[in-house]
Write an enzyme that holds these catalytic residues in place. Structure first.
Site, mmCIF file in Angstrom:
data_model
loop_
_atom_site.group_PDB
_atom_site.id
_atom_site.type_symbol
_atom_site.label_atom_id
_atom_site.label_comp_id
_atom_site.label_asym_id
_atom_site.label_seq_id
_atom_site.Cartn_x
_atom_site.Cartn_y
_atom_site.Cartn_z
ATOM 1 N N HIS A 197 37.313 49.141 -40.793
ATOM 2 C CA HIS A 197 37.216 48.543 -39.459
ATOM 3 C C HIS A 197 36.677 47.118 -39.607
ATOM 4 C CE1 HIS A 197 33.100 50.884 -39.314
ATOM 5 N NE2 HIS A 197 33.259 50.219 -40.413
ATOM 6 N N TRP A 201 36.745 57.897 -41.336
ATOM 7 C CA TRP A 201 37.218 56.619 -41.880
ATOM 8 C C TRP A 201 37.519 56.728 -43.375
ATOM 9 C CZ3 TRP A 201 33.067 56.509 -38.311
ATOM 10 C CH2 TRP A 201 33.329 55.814 -37.123
ATOM 11 N N VAL A 254 26.933 52.826 -32.317
ATOM 12 C CA VAL A 254 26.545 52.486 -30.937
ATOM 13 C C VAL A 254 25.833 53.662 -30.277
ATOM 14 C CG1 VAL A 254 28.301 50.726 -30.484
ATOM 15 C CG2 VAL A 254 28.858 53.140 -30.157
ATOM 16 N N ALA A 289 29.079 46.109 -28.467
ATOM 17 C CA ALA A 289 30.129 45.834 -29.459
ATOM 18 C C ALA A 289 31.359 46.628 -29.060
ATOM 19 C CB ALA A 289 29.673 46.242 -30.850
ATOM 20 N N ARG A 300 43.342 52.492 -43.637
ATOM 21 C CA ARG A 300 42.962 53.898 -43.617
ATOM 22 C C ARG A 300 43.832 54.654 -44.616
ATOM 23 N NH1 ARG A 300 40.471 54.649 -38.342
ATOM 24 N NH2 ARG A 300 39.253 52.754 -38.218
ATOM 25 N N GLN A 321 42.645 45.024 -36.033
ATOM 26 C CA GLN A 321 41.595 45.267 -35.061
ATOM 27 C C GLN A 321 41.016 43.955 -34.578
ATOM 28 O OE1 GLN A 321 38.306 47.674 -36.460
ATOM 29 N NE2 GLN A 321 39.169 49.507 -35.534
#
Ligand SMILES: [Zn+2]
Length: 343
Positions: A174, A150, A257, A311, A200, A214
């Protein structure tokens, strides 16, 4: 004074200014006739009686001729101005162009609609984020290799000396920081979505740009499992593509996650038979997702033994490209009306 000549002179005037000058020539303050009229009072009574009626008649005739000519000239002026303002009521009208919603906004609106129908609340967050919200709180500590995924734009701080750690400003990479901001101020259970621009630092090509959109979702409660996620996302994709699309999950790594997965959708273009859009596989990757990492819950002060959640993050541009069969992401941001008018 020959009244015939004077009348001829008056009738020869072709505009009101010239006419006024002619009138003044005879009847102005020092006009020739006016001077004679004023001189009457100095004449002996007999002479005055003899001359006065003739001069008065001349005056009336000049006045009448000037008034008549002035009326004629004014009429002409109005007529010619009407001619120049003439409107052709049979000519085709000028079409008023209506603006319309940008294709990305259209897709975003539809996504919001589907998720709100599933009980999700829409929340918002800033595009300029701190390093803490964008990385640290999402289980991406400093020097973690995942940060390389990122790369972004950093904003020059106003005062480097007084900076607290990880309060550096950047353009969010994000929409996930909004999860953190929301959980900091709200308790479980919760169901939220947020969408917007992310950035980005990378070279742009047909499928990458320095900015894109997003849509992020988060659901937290006591007994949330991957099954809940699959059900929600299945409903979402069916609603979006108005058909019987199938979904499957494929293991993937995202720092925030555990476990993480990519969501694959059966290709709506070929009904999963295989086509160029899906590289002949019948499946397309549409989002990254997973069960919220315990470190993320710890960062916002949630009890990891009490709550669970999932998520997900969806690239709106990619969905819009699939939905409208657009082959270059840069078209969304070019502002080319030939492109935009098609939607
Ligand atoms: Zn296909």
């Amino acid at each position: 004074m020959d009244i015939g000549e004077i009348k001829k002179e008056i009738l020869s005037k072709s505009n009101l200014k010239e006419l006024d000058a002619a009138h003044k020539k005879y009847l102005g303050k020092n006009g020739s006739l006016n001077v004679e009229l004023k001189a009457l009072k100095d004449l002996p009574p007999d002479e005055r009686k003899a001359k006065a009626p003739e001069l008065q008649r001349l005056k009336r005739e000049i006045d009448a001729a000037v008034v008549e000519r002035a009326g004629y000239l004014k009429r002409k002026e109005i007529e010619s101005s009407l001619e120049s303002e003439i409107i052709d009521i049979t000519a085709p009208g000028v079409k008023i162009e209506m603006g319309h919603i940008h294709p990305l906004t259209k897709v975003q609106d539809r996504m919001n609609e589907i998720f709100t129908s599933l009980g999700f609340e829409i929340v918002e967050g800033p595009e300029v984020e701190t390093e803490w919200y964008n990385f640290d709180a999402l289980n991406i500590p400093e020097d973690h290799p995942a940060r390389d995924m990122w790369d972004t734009f950093w904003l020059a701080p106003e005062n480097r000396e007084s900076e607290t750690k990880n309060q550096n400003l950047l353009l969010r990479t994000h929409t996930s920081p909004v999860q953190i901001r929301y959980m900091e101020t709200h308790h479980s259970p919760l169901r939220i979505i947020t969408s917007g621009r992310v950035f980005r630092h990378e070279a742009s090509d047909a499928s990458h740009d320095i900015q894109f959109h997003q849509l992020e979702g988060l659901m937290v409660d006591k007994n949330i499992t991957v099954a809940n996620f699959k059900a929600v996302i299945g409903e979402f994709l069916k609603g979006l593509f108005a058909g019987k699309v199938q979904t499957r999950l494929r293991p993937a790594y995202f720092p925030f996650v555990e476990p993480g997965f990519e969501v694959m959708m059966s290709c709506a273009n070929c009904d999963a038979k295989g086509c160029p859009v899906c590289s002949k596989t019948g499946w397309l990757e549409v989002m990254g997702a997973g069960m919220v990492h315990p470190n993320v819950f710890k960062a916002v002060g949630y009890d990891v033994n009490e709550v669970q959640g999932f998520a997900f993050g969806i690239g709106i541009d990619r969905i819009a490209m699939m939905k409208y069969k657009i082959d270059d992401i840069r078209l969304f941001y070019g502002g080319d009306l030939k492109f935009l008018r098609q939607f």
